[in-house]
Design an enzyme around this catalytic site. Structure first.
Site, PDB file in Angstrom:
ATOM      1  N   TRP A  35      -0.541 -33.611 -30.593  1.00 52.45           N
ATOM      2  CA  TRP A  35      -1.850 -34.210 -30.263  1.00 52.45           C
ATOM      3  C   TRP A  35      -1.780 -34.416 -28.833  1.00 52.45           C
ATOM      4  O   TRP A  35      -0.908 -34.977 -28.146  1.00 52.45           O
ATOM      5  CB  TRP A  35      -1.769 -35.607 -30.885  1.00 52.45           C
ATOM      6  CG  TRP A  35      -2.907 -36.624 -30.272  1.00 52.45           C
ATOM      7  CD1 TRP A  35      -2.575 -37.465 -29.309  1.00 52.45           C
ATOM      8  CD2 TRP A  35      -4.136 -36.897 -30.856  1.00 52.45           C
ATOM      9  NE1 TRP A  35      -3.821 -38.150 -29.066  1.00 52.45           N
ATOM     10  CE2 TRP A  35      -4.810 -38.012 -30.037  1.00 52.45           C
ATOM     11  CE3 TRP A  35      -4.906 -36.439 -32.124  1.00 52.45           C
ATOM     12  CZ2 TRP A  35      -6.030 -38.382 -30.278  1.00 52.45           C
ATOM     13  CZ3 TRP A  35      -6.216 -37.052 -31.912  1.00 52.45           C
ATOM     14  CH2 TRP A  35      -6.621 -37.934 -31.292  1.00 52.45           C
ATOM     15  N   ASN A  58      -4.563 -36.280 -25.810  1.00 56.35           N
ATOM     16  CA  ASN A  58      -5.715 -37.184 -25.271  1.00 56.35           C
ATOM     17  C   ASN A  58      -6.106 -37.225 -24.021  1.00 56.35           C
ATOM     18  O   ASN A  58      -5.933 -36.269 -23.204  1.00 56.35           O
ATOM     19  CB  ASN A  58      -6.157 -38.607 -26.182  1.00 56.35           C
ATOM     20  CG  ASN A  58      -4.965 -39.555 -26.242  1.00 56.35           C
ATOM     21  OD1 ASN A  58      -4.146 -39.398 -26.589  1.00 56.35           O
ATOM     22  ND2 ASN A  58      -5.455 -40.780 -25.552  1.00 56.35           N
ATOM     23  N   ASP A  59      -6.186 -38.294 -23.197  1.00 61.82           N
ATOM     24  CA  ASP A  59      -6.549 -38.411 -22.010  1.00 61.82           C
ATOM     25  C   ASP A  59      -5.701 -37.565 -21.136  1.00 61.82           C
ATOM     26  O   ASP A  59      -4.675 -37.576 -20.938  1.00 61.82           O
ATOM     27  CB  ASP A  59      -6.484 -39.791 -21.456  1.00 61.82           C
ATOM     28  CG  ASP A  59      -6.822 -40.981 -22.343  1.00 61.82           C
ATOM     29  OD1 ASP A  59      -7.242 -40.707 -23.554  1.00 61.82           O
ATOM     30  OD2 ASP A  59      -6.660 -42.211 -21.954  1.00 61.82           O
ATOM     31  N   GLU A  68     -11.853 -48.795 -20.602  1.00 58.56           N
ATOM     32  CA  GLU A  68     -10.713 -47.851 -20.384  1.00 58.56           C
ATOM     33  C   GLU A  68     -10.931 -47.054 -19.003  1.00 58.56           C
ATOM     34  O   GLU A  68     -11.979 -46.575 -18.848  1.00 58.56           O
ATOM     35  CB  GLU A  68     -10.596 -47.117 -21.679  1.00 58.56           C
ATOM     36  CG  GLU A  68     -10.452 -48.004 -22.958  1.00 58.56           C
ATOM     37  CD  GLU A  68     -10.205 -47.046 -24.080  1.00 58.56           C
ATOM     38  OE1 GLU A  68     -10.650 -46.213 -24.559  1.00 58.56           O
ATOM     39  OE2 GLU A  68      -9.078 -47.862 -24.964  1.00 58.56           O
ATOM     40  N   GLN A 123      -1.924 -37.693 -22.004  1.00 60.69           N
ATOM     41  CA  GLN A 123      -1.464 -38.387 -23.182  1.00 60.69           C
ATOM     42  C   GLN A 123      -1.120 -37.495 -24.326  1.00 60.69           C
ATOM     43  O   GLN A 123      -1.952 -36.504 -24.798  1.00 60.69           O
ATOM     44  CB  GLN A 123      -2.523 -39.346 -24.067  1.00 60.69           C
ATOM     45  CG  GLN A 123      -2.880 -40.474 -22.893  1.00 60.69           C
ATOM     46  CD  GLN A 123      -1.715 -41.295 -22.974  1.00 60.69           C
ATOM     47  OE1 GLN A 123      -1.772 -42.221 -23.673  1.00 60.69           O
ATOM     48  NE2 GLN A 123      -0.904 -41.471 -21.806  1.00 60.69           N
ATOM     49  N   ASP A 141      -4.528 -48.266 -17.705  1.00 57.07           N
ATOM     50  CA  ASP A 141      -4.782 -46.897 -17.180  1.00 57.07           C
ATOM     51  C   ASP A 141      -5.250 -47.258 -15.853  1.00 57.07           C
ATOM     52  O   ASP A 141      -6.218 -46.984 -15.240  1.00 57.07           O
ATOM     53  CB  ASP A 141      -6.401 -46.856 -17.864  1.00 57.07           C
ATOM     54  CG  ASP A 141      -6.257 -46.772 -19.720  1.00 57.07           C
ATOM     55  OD1 ASP A 141      -5.222 -46.448 -20.083  1.00 57.07           O
ATOM     56  OD2 ASP A 141      -7.346 -46.926 -20.074  1.00 57.07           O
ATOM     57  N   TRP A 145      -2.925 -38.951 -33.287  1.00 54.19           N
ATOM     58  CA  TRP A 145      -2.383 -40.067 -32.326  1.00 54.19           C
ATOM     59  C   TRP A 145      -1.097 -40.805 -32.532  1.00 54.19           C
ATOM     60  O   TRP A 145      -1.238 -41.332 -33.810  1.00 54.19           O
ATOM     61  CB  TRP A 145      -3.422 -40.803 -31.798  1.00 54.19           C
ATOM     62  CG  TRP A 145      -3.567 -41.676 -30.565  1.00 54.19           C
ATOM     63  CD1 TRP A 145      -3.439 -41.581 -29.292  1.00 54.19           C
ATOM     64  CD2 TRP A 145      -2.878 -43.088 -30.593  1.00 54.19           C
ATOM     65  NE1 TRP A 145      -3.210 -42.585 -28.677  1.00 54.19           N
ATOM     66  CE2 TRP A 145      -2.574 -43.465 -29.145  1.00 54.19           C
ATOM     67  CE3 TRP A 145      -1.982 -44.058 -31.345  1.00 54.19           C
ATOM     68  CZ2 TRP A 145      -1.851 -44.739 -29.056  1.00 54.19           C
ATOM     69  CZ3 TRP A 145      -1.601 -45.264 -31.304  1.00 54.19           C
ATOM     70  CH2 TRP A 145      -1.576 -45.681 -29.960  1.00 54.19           C
ATOM     71  N   PHE A 170       1.181 -45.051 -21.714  1.00 58.93           N
ATOM     72  CA  PHE A 170      -0.384 -44.819 -21.941  1.00 58.93           C
ATOM     73  C   PHE A 170      -0.841 -44.301 -20.410  1.00 58.93           C
ATOM     74  O   PHE A 170      -0.053 -43.948 -19.547  1.00 58.93           O
ATOM     75  CB  PHE A 170      -0.815 -46.064 -22.035  1.00 58.93           C
ATOM     76  CG  PHE A 170      -1.139 -46.518 -23.701  1.00 58.93           C
ATOM     77  CD1 PHE A 170      -0.290 -45.991 -24.581  1.00 58.93           C
ATOM     78  CD2 PHE A 170      -2.098 -47.449 -23.993  1.00 58.93           C
ATOM     79  CE1 PHE A 170      -0.576 -46.121 -25.916  1.00 58.93           C
ATOM     80  CE2 PHE A 170      -2.287 -47.856 -25.313  1.00 58.93           C
ATOM     81  CZ  PHE A 170      -1.576 -47.089 -26.319  1.00 58.93           C
ATOM     82  N   SER A 171      -2.085 -44.228 -20.438  1.00 56.37           N
ATOM     83  CA  SER A 171      -2.862 -43.667 -19.213  1.00 56.37           C
ATOM     84  C   SER A 171      -2.506 -44.146 -17.979  1.00 56.37           C
ATOM     85  O   SER A 171      -2.194 -45.178 -17.763  1.00 56.37           O
ATOM     86  CB  SER A 171      -4.230 -43.457 -19.378  1.00 56.37           C
ATOM     87  OG  SER A 171      -4.468 -42.504 -20.530  1.00 56.37           O
TER      88      SER A 171
HETATM   89  C1  FRU Z   1      -8.298 -43.933 -23.850  1.00 53.20           C
HETATM   90  C2  FRU Z   1      -7.039 -44.627 -24.158  1.00 53.20           C
HETATM   91  C3  FRU Z   1      -6.465 -45.433 -22.888  1.00 53.20           C
HETATM   92  C4  FRU Z   1      -5.192 -45.357 -23.290  1.00 53.20           C
HETATM   93  C5  FRU Z   1      -4.785 -44.318 -23.821  1.00 53.20           C
HETATM   94  C6  FRU Z   1      -3.557 -44.404 -25.024  1.00 53.20           C
HETATM   95  O1  FRU Z   1      -8.440 -42.750 -24.625  1.00 53.20           O
HETATM   96  O2  FRU Z   1      -7.187 -45.610 -25.130  1.00 53.20           O
HETATM   97  O3  FRU Z   1      -7.198 -46.568 -22.733  1.00 53.20           O
HETATM   98  O4  FRU Z   1      -4.169 -45.699 -22.184  1.00 53.20           O
HETATM   99  O5  FRU Z   1      -5.840 -43.688 -24.637  1.00 53.20           O
HETATM  100  O6  FRU Z   1      -3.406 -42.995 -25.413  1.00 53.20           O
END
Ligand code: FRU
Length: 549
Positions: free
Chosen positions: A128, A130-131, A301, A147, A257, A155, A187-188
Site C-alpha cells: 500500500w 499513501n501520502d 492533515e 507512506q 505531518d 493501510w 507517519f508523514s
Molecule cells: C494523511 C494521513 C496523515 C498521516 C498519514 C498516515 O493521509 O492521515 O495525516 O501522517 O496519512 O499514513
C-alpha cells in the site's frame, strides 16, 4: 506442500512463547536478498516478529496466507546476510512454512507488466502507498518518499518507502527509508538539505538530508528527526527524539505531518504542523529545538506553505497555505504567523489527497512542483494506490482574484507522442475519429469544445464521463467551475488516461480532477462526445509510453 529447497528451515515448531503471543516460529539463515511472504486478504492479521541475536529486529502485522496465497510481499534482508533470524508469528503456522528466500521477489518477471499496473504513474512494487513524503531535490535526483505498508495492499505498518527520479517521470524504487521504531510507526513529514549544518549532522562537505516526520503510537503522535548522509539511501534517527510532543497542549492525539522549510529573511527553520483543528507554525534555529509561534484553524492533515510570484512577477508574491484536501488560503507570512487574505479556494479535486511540493528546487528553475497521492484502487493487484502526475503550481490573476493553477510538469511531455489531430469537427465526427483508440493502453487527449447552446458538453469512455461540463449550472463533473470568459462558450480539457485512472486539466490548469477508471462493462460505445450541437474545435490524440521500460 510446495518445497523451497533454498530455505534453511532449522526449526518449525508450535509453542507458546513467554508472552503467549506467538503461536509459531521458524529460524533461518539469511543467504539471499529477499524473504518472500505469502499474503491472503481472507486471513486474519497476525503479528510477525524477527529476532536476530536475541534482539527484536522488526515487528509488523501481516495476513499470512495459510493455503494458496493471493499475492506475495517481500522483505529486503540484504543487511542481514549471513545472520540467523527467527521469525515468530501470532497466527497460523501454515503461513510461516510458505515463506522462502530468493534473490528475486515473487513475481519479479512480470513486474510493472501486471494487468492493472499504471503505466505512467508511480506505484510501489508491492504493498500500500499513501501520502508523498520528504519531497526534495538533491544532486540531480528528485526524491519521492511515501507512506507505505510493505506487507499488505491495505493501510497498516506505516514506513517511509523511497523512490528516486532524474526527470520526475521515470522512477526507481529503492529500499525502505524509515522503519517503525519504539516511538511508533512512521507517519508523514518532509525533508530538507541542511547546507549550513544547523543541526550538526553534516560530515565534511556532505550536507545532511534531514527528515522531520511524525511517529504514531496508540497513545500519541510526536514529531521526530532523522538524517541521511548518503542521498537518502540510509537513515539515522536523532538520539533525542521526539523533538515536539504536544498532545497535552492540544488535548488531542492529532498532531502530525511536519512540513519544514528555511525562512531566509529571518534565517531560521519554519515548521507547519497540523494540530487538532488547523496548522501551527513552529520555528527553530537547528531543526531540533522548536518554538511554537502561531496557529490557524480550518485545516486537516498534511500542511504545505510556500511563497509564489503572482503572474510570474518576483516583486509581487503571495503565500499559499494548503491542507490535505488541497484546499488553500492565500495570504502573507512573516516567518512566524500566516495571515490569510482570501480563501479557502480549490484548484484540484477527486482522488488527490495529502499532496506536497518539492523542497530545494535549484534557483534558476525555481518551480513549485507538487505531487499528490492518487486514491486510486488497483483491482486485484499486489499493490494499491498511486502518485498523481507531478504538476507545476503557479499563481495567476483571474476574474475572481489570484488563484492557483496546476499543470503536469513539462518533463511529462517526453512520454506522450502526438498521433493525430483535427480541427472543427462535429460531435459525431469526433466520436468517430476516436473509435480506433477506444482500447488503447495509455492515452492523452487534448480538446476544446465550443458550445452553441448554454447546455452541456462532454466526453465519455465506455459509459464513464471523463468530462461532463454543465454550462447552465457551471459544473464540471459535479464540481462548480466558472471559466475565465464565460461568454466564449469554450472549455478545454487535457486528459490523461492510464490503466486505472484518469487525470483531467481544464483550461490550462485553472481546475483539475482525477478519478478511478470505471468503464461500464455493458457499454459498447467507447469514446463518445456529447452535447447539444457542440463543435469540437480541436482534438489531439497522443500515445503514452510506459515509464517502466
Ligand atoms: C494523511 C494521513 C496523515 C498521516 C498519514 C498516515 O493521509 O492521515 O495525516 O501522517 O496519512 O499514513
Amino acid at each position: 506442500m510446495k518445497m523451497y529447497p533454498n530455505v534453511l528451515l532449522t526449526t518449525l515448531l508450535f509453542f507458546i512463547s513467554h508472552a503467549g503471543l506467538f503461536a509459531a516460529e521458524i529460524t533461518l539463515k539469511v543467504t539471499k536478498r529477499y524473504l518472500n511472504l505469502p499474503v491472503s486478504q481472507q486471513a486474519e492479521r497476525g503479528t510477525m516478529q524477527f529476532t536476530v541475536n536475541k534482539t527484536t529486529e522488526r515487528t509488523f502485522k501481516i495476513r499470512l496466507a495459510t493455503d494458496k496465497p493471493e499475492y506475495w510481499v517481500f522483505c529486503d534482508l540484504s543487511a542481514l546476510k549471513g545472520k540467523t533470524i527467527t521469525l515468530q508469528y501470532s497466527g497460523d503456522a501454515a503461513g510461516l512454512r510458505q515463506i522462502y528466500q530468493d534473490d528475486k521477489i515473487t513475481g519479479q518477471d512480470s513486474l510493472y507488466r501486471e494487468k492493472n499496473r499504471p503505466q505512467f504513474h508511480f506505484t510501489s512494487r508491492r504493498g500500500w502507498i499513501n501520502d508523498p513524503n520528504g519531497l526534495v531535490f538533491y544532486e540531480g535526483e528528485y526524491h519521492l518518499f511515501y507512506q507505505h505498508n510493505p506487507y499488505e495492499r491495505e493501510w497498516e505498518n506505516m514506513h517511509w518507502g523511497h523512490a528516486v527520479s532524474k526527470d520526475l517521470v521515470h522512477w526507481q524504487e529503492l529500499p525502505i527509508a524509515l522503519y517503525p521504531d519504539q516511538l511508533g510507526t512512521m507517519f508523514s513529514g518532509s525533508a530538507i538539505i541542511d547546507y549550513q549544518n544547523t543541526a550538526g549532522f553534516n560530515k565534511g562537505n556532505t550536507p545532511a538530508m534531514v527528515a522531520l516526520y511524525t511517529a504514531d503510537n496508540p497513545d500519541k503522535e510526536v514529531q521526530c528527526v532523522a538524517y541521511s548522509l548518503d542521498k537518502g539511501r540510509t537513515w539515522m534517527k536523532y538520539a533525542k527524539n521526539p523533538v515536539i510532543d504536544t498532545k497535552a497542549k492540544w488535548n488531542s492525539k492529532d498532531t502530525r505531518d511536519p512540513r519544514v522549510f528555511w525562512y531566509q529573511p529571518g534565517k531560521h527553520w519554519v515548521m507547519a504542523l497540523n494540530e487538532r483543528d488547523g496548522h501551527s507554525i513552529y520555528t527553530s534555529p537547528n531543526l531540533k529545538d522548536w518554538q511554537y509561534q502561531s496557529h490557524i484553524t480550518g485545516f486537516w492533515e498534511c500542511p504545505d506553505l510556500f511563497e509564489l510570484p503572482v503572474d510570474g512577477d518576483k516583486n509581487k508574491t503571495k503565500w499559499v497555505m494548503l491542507g490535505a484536501s488541497n484546499t488553500y488560503m492565500l495570504g502573507s507570512f512573516d516567518g512566524k504567523t500566516f495571515t490569510p487574505e482570501s480563501g479557502k479556494h480549490y484548484f484540484s479535486t477527486g482522488s488527490i489527497y495529502a499532496a506536497q511540493t518539492y523542497a530545494n528546487i535549484p534557483v534558476p528553475d525555481g518551480r513549485r512542483i507538487q505531487v499528490g497521492w492518487g486514491r486510486i484502487p488497483q483491482p486485484n493487484m499486489p499493490f494499491n494506490n498511486q502518485m498523481l502526475l507531478p504538476t507545476e503550481l503557479t499563481l495567476r490573476t483571474t476574474k475572481d482574484g489570484v488563484r492557483l493553477f496546476s499543470v503536469p510538469v513539462k518533463e511529462t511531455g517526453q512520454i506522450f507522442k502526438k498521433m493525430q489531430s483535427w480541427q472543427n469537427l462535429s460531435a459525431p465526427e469526433a466520436s468517430q475519429k476516436l473509435q480506433e483508440f477506444n482500447n488503447r493502453d495509455g492515452l492523452r487527449l487534448k480538446t476544446t469544445f465550443k458550445l452553441s447552446h448554454a447546455t452541456s458538453a462532454g466526453l465519455n469512455l465506455f459509459g464513464q464521463k471523463l468530462v461532463d461540463y454543465d454550462m447552465n449550472s457551471n459544473l464540471v463533473n459535479g464540481v462548480f467551475y466558472s471559466p475565465e470568459d464565460m461568454t466564449s462558450m469554450e472549455i478545454t480539457a487535457d486528459i490523461y488516461i492510464d490503466r486505472t485512472s484518469v487525470e483531467v486539466f481544464i483550461d490550462n490548469g485553472a481546475y483539475s480532477y482525477s478519478f478511478a477508471r470505471n468503464p461500464d462493462a455493458k457499454n459498447q460505445e467507447g469514446f463518445l462526445i456529447q452535447g447539444n450541437n457542440i463543435e469540437v474545435k480541436n482534438l489531439e490524440v497522443y500515445s503514452a509510453e510506459s515509464i517502466w521500460k
